[in-house]
Each structure stands twice: as C-alpha cells, then as structure tokens.
Design a protein around this motif. Structure first.
Motif, short mmCIF file in Angstrom:
data_model
loop_
_atom_site.label_atom_id
_atom_site.label_comp_id
_atom_site.label_asym_id
_atom_site.label_seq_id
_atom_site.Cartn_x
_atom_site.Cartn_y
_atom_site.Cartn_z
N PRO A 24 27.95 -3.73 -65.71
CA PRO A 24 27.75 -2.43 -66.36
C PRO A 24 28.55 -1.34 -65.65
CG PRO A 24 25.91 -2.89 -64.89
CD PRO A 24 26.82 -4.10 -64.85
N VAL A 25 28.73 -0.23 -66.36
CA VAL A 25 29.31 0.97 -65.74
C VAL A 25 28.18 1.99 -65.67
CG1 VAL A 25 30.96 2.86 -65.94
CG2 VAL A 25 31.63 0.55 -66.62
N ILE A 26 27.88 2.41 -64.46
CA ILE A 26 26.77 3.35 -64.23
C ILE A 26 27.37 4.68 -63.80
CG2 ILE A 26 24.69 3.79 -62.87
CD1 ILE A 26 24.74 0.61 -62.39
N LEU A 27 27.06 5.71 -64.57
CA LEU A 27 27.48 7.07 -64.22
C LEU A 27 26.23 7.81 -63.76
CD1 LEU A 27 29.73 7.94 -67.29
CD2 LEU A 27 30.44 7.01 -65.11
N PHE A 28 26.31 8.33 -62.55
CA PHE A 28 25.18 9.08 -62.01
C PHE A 28 25.73 10.32 -61.32
CE2 PHE A 28 22.04 10.05 -58.67
CZ PHE A 28 20.95 10.30 -59.49
N ASN A 29 25.40 11.47 -61.89
CA ASN A 29 25.96 12.74 -61.43
C ASN A 29 27.48 12.63 -61.42
OD1 ASN A 29 23.34 13.67 -61.29
ND2 ASN A 29 23.12 13.18 -59.13
N ASP A 30 28.13 12.78 -60.31
CA ASP A 30 29.59 12.68 -60.28
C ASP A 30 30.06 11.37 -59.65
OD1 ASP A 30 29.99 15.14 -61.50
OD2 ASP A 30 29.90 16.22 -59.59
N GLN A 31 29.21 10.35 -59.70
CA GLN A 31 29.56 9.06 -59.11
C GLN A 31 29.66 8.01 -60.22
OE1 GLN A 31 26.75 7.99 -56.08
NE2 GLN A 31 26.68 10.04 -55.25
N ILE A 32 30.49 7.00 -59.96
CA ILE A 32 30.61 5.89 -60.91
C ILE A 32 30.45 4.59 -60.14
CG2 ILE A 32 33.14 5.79 -60.70
CD1 ILE A 32 33.16 5.07 -63.75
N PHE A 33 29.73 3.66 -60.75
CA PHE A 33 29.51 2.34 -60.17
C PHE A 33 29.93 1.34 -61.25
CE2 PHE A 33 26.54 5.37 -58.44
CZ PHE A 33 26.72 5.22 -57.06
N ILE A 34 30.90 0.50 -60.92
CA ILE A 34 31.51 -0.38 -61.91
C ILE A 34 31.28 -1.84 -61.54
CG2 ILE A 34 33.67 -1.02 -63.07
CD1 ILE A 34 34.76 1.75 -62.03
N GLY A 35 30.69 -2.59 -62.46
CA GLY A 35 30.55 -4.02 -62.26
C GLY A 35 29.19 -4.43 -61.73
N ASN A 36 29.08 -5.73 -61.45
CA ASN A 36 27.78 -6.29 -61.11
C ASN A 36 27.69 -6.92 -59.72
OD1 ASN A 36 29.12 -8.74 -61.37
ND2 ASN A 36 28.47 -9.02 -63.48
N SER A 37 28.61 -6.55 -58.83
CA SER A 37 28.52 -7.11 -57.48
C SER A 37 27.26 -6.57 -56.79
CB SER A 37 29.76 -6.75 -56.66
OG SER A 37 29.72 -5.39 -56.27
N LYS A 38 26.73 -7.35 -55.88
CA LYS A 38 25.50 -6.94 -55.17
C LYS A 38 25.70 -5.60 -54.47
CE LYS A 38 23.56 -11.43 -54.31
NZ LYS A 38 22.38 -11.98 -54.27
N LYS A 39 26.87 -5.42 -53.87
CA LYS A 39 27.17 -4.18 -53.14
C LYS A 39 27.18 -2.98 -54.09
CE LYS A 39 30.72 -2.16 -50.19
NZ LYS A 39 32.07 -2.28 -49.65
N THR A 40 27.80 -3.14 -55.26
CA THR A 40 27.87 -2.06 -56.25
C THR A 40 26.47 -1.70 -56.75
OG1 THR A 40 30.08 -2.74 -56.93
CG2 THR A 40 28.83 -1.40 -58.49
N VAL A 41 25.68 -2.70 -57.08
CA VAL A 41 24.32 -2.47 -57.59
C VAL A 41 23.46 -1.80 -56.51
CG1 VAL A 41 22.23 -3.57 -58.48
CG2 VAL A 41 24.48 -4.36 -59.25
N ALA A 42 23.58 -2.27 -55.27
CA ALA A 42 22.81 -1.67 -54.18
C ALA A 42 23.22 -0.20 -53.98
CB ALA A 42 23.02 -2.47 -52.90
N SER A 43 24.51 0.09 -54.04
CA SER A 43 24.98 1.47 -53.88
C SER A 43 24.45 2.35 -55.01
CB SER A 43 26.51 1.52 -53.89
OG SER A 43 27.02 0.83 -52.78
N ALA A 44 24.46 1.84 -56.22
CA ALA A 44 23.95 2.61 -57.37
C ALA A 44 22.47 2.89 -57.20
CB ALA A 44 24.20 1.84 -58.67
N LYS A 45 21.72 1.88 -56.79
CA LYS A 45 20.27 2.04 -56.62
C LYS A 45 19.97 3.07 -55.53
CE LYS A 45 16.02 -0.60 -56.39
NZ LYS A 45 15.41 -1.92 -56.39
N THR A 46 20.72 3.01 -54.43
CA THR A 46 20.55 3.98 -53.35
C THR A 46 20.83 5.41 -53.84
OG1 THR A 46 21.14 2.33 -51.69
CG2 THR A 46 21.34 4.63 -51.04
N ALA A 47 21.91 5.57 -54.57
CA ALA A 47 22.28 6.91 -55.08
C ALA A 47 21.23 7.44 -56.06
CB ALA A 47 23.64 6.85 -55.75
#
Length: 118
Positions: A91-114
């Motif tokens: 998925p592509v997750i847009l949160f405020n001015d941040q973008i998280f692209i893809g489904n890697s564990k690191k990306t998902v963890a960063s998105a959840k933290t943000a």
C-alpha cells in the motif's frame, strides 16, 4: 493528509491496514475500483524521490509486457501506474507530509510509529 491507496483484494494490504490500527480520519482508496488520478500520483511523487519508487517491479504485467528489458523513464513509470493499478507498489500510506510505500516490515513499522506518535 491521511490516506491509504490499497487493493481490497490483496491479503497483504488488508493485513497491514488492520495492523496499523488506524485512528479516525483516514481515507482508504481501493485503487481497483477508484483508479488513481494524475493529481494524486503527483501528490505522492512530491513526497518521494521518483515515480520509480512508487512503481512495483513485482507486478505480473511488468514481466508480461517485457518492461524488465526496457529502460523506463520517470514519465514511463508515471504513465504505467496511471494506466493500470497493478503497477502501484502497495500500500501507499500518506500521513501528514510523510509517505510510506510498500509492504516491507520496516516500512509498515515506520508508518505505524508515525501514525501513533503522540
């Protein structure tokens, strides 16, 4: 902006959305039933280095169309994503001015933290 571009038929996307425990106010866009617009992809591009970062080289069509053997430009990546939803890395997750692209564990963890940062 709080938005997720995903595919409702993708088990990985569904699992990630559940794992994120999204707060109120998130907009979900199923890219199969509601295709991405040029304005939306340009908004995503503004938050990352290139259209290539948004492009899924794991898509079945990538191999079927022989794109692996071609040298694609930024414009090519953009046009393929607009042409067919399968080319968007999800998925592509847009949160405020941040973008998280893809489904890697690191990306998902960063998105959840943000998303859950106080």
């Amino acid at each position: 902006m709080k938005k997720i571009y995903y595919l409702s038929t993708c088990n990985t996307c569904t699992r990630i959305i559940n794992e994120l425990e999204l707060p109120e106010g998130f907009q979900l866009q199923d890219i199969k039933t509601e295709p991405i617009t040029e304005q939306q992809i340009e908004e995503m591009r503004a938050l990352t280095d290139s259209y290539e970062n948004l492009f899924s080289k794991r898509a079945r069509l990538y191999k079927e169309l022989g794109l692996k053997e071609k040298s694609l430009s930024e414009n090519d990546f953009k046009n393929y994503i607009l042409e067919h939803y399968t080319f968007l890395k999800r998925p592509v997750i847009l949160f405020n001015d941040q973008i998280f692209i893809g489904n890697s564990k690191k990306t998902v963890a960063s998105a959840k933290t943000a998303i859950h940062a106080k």
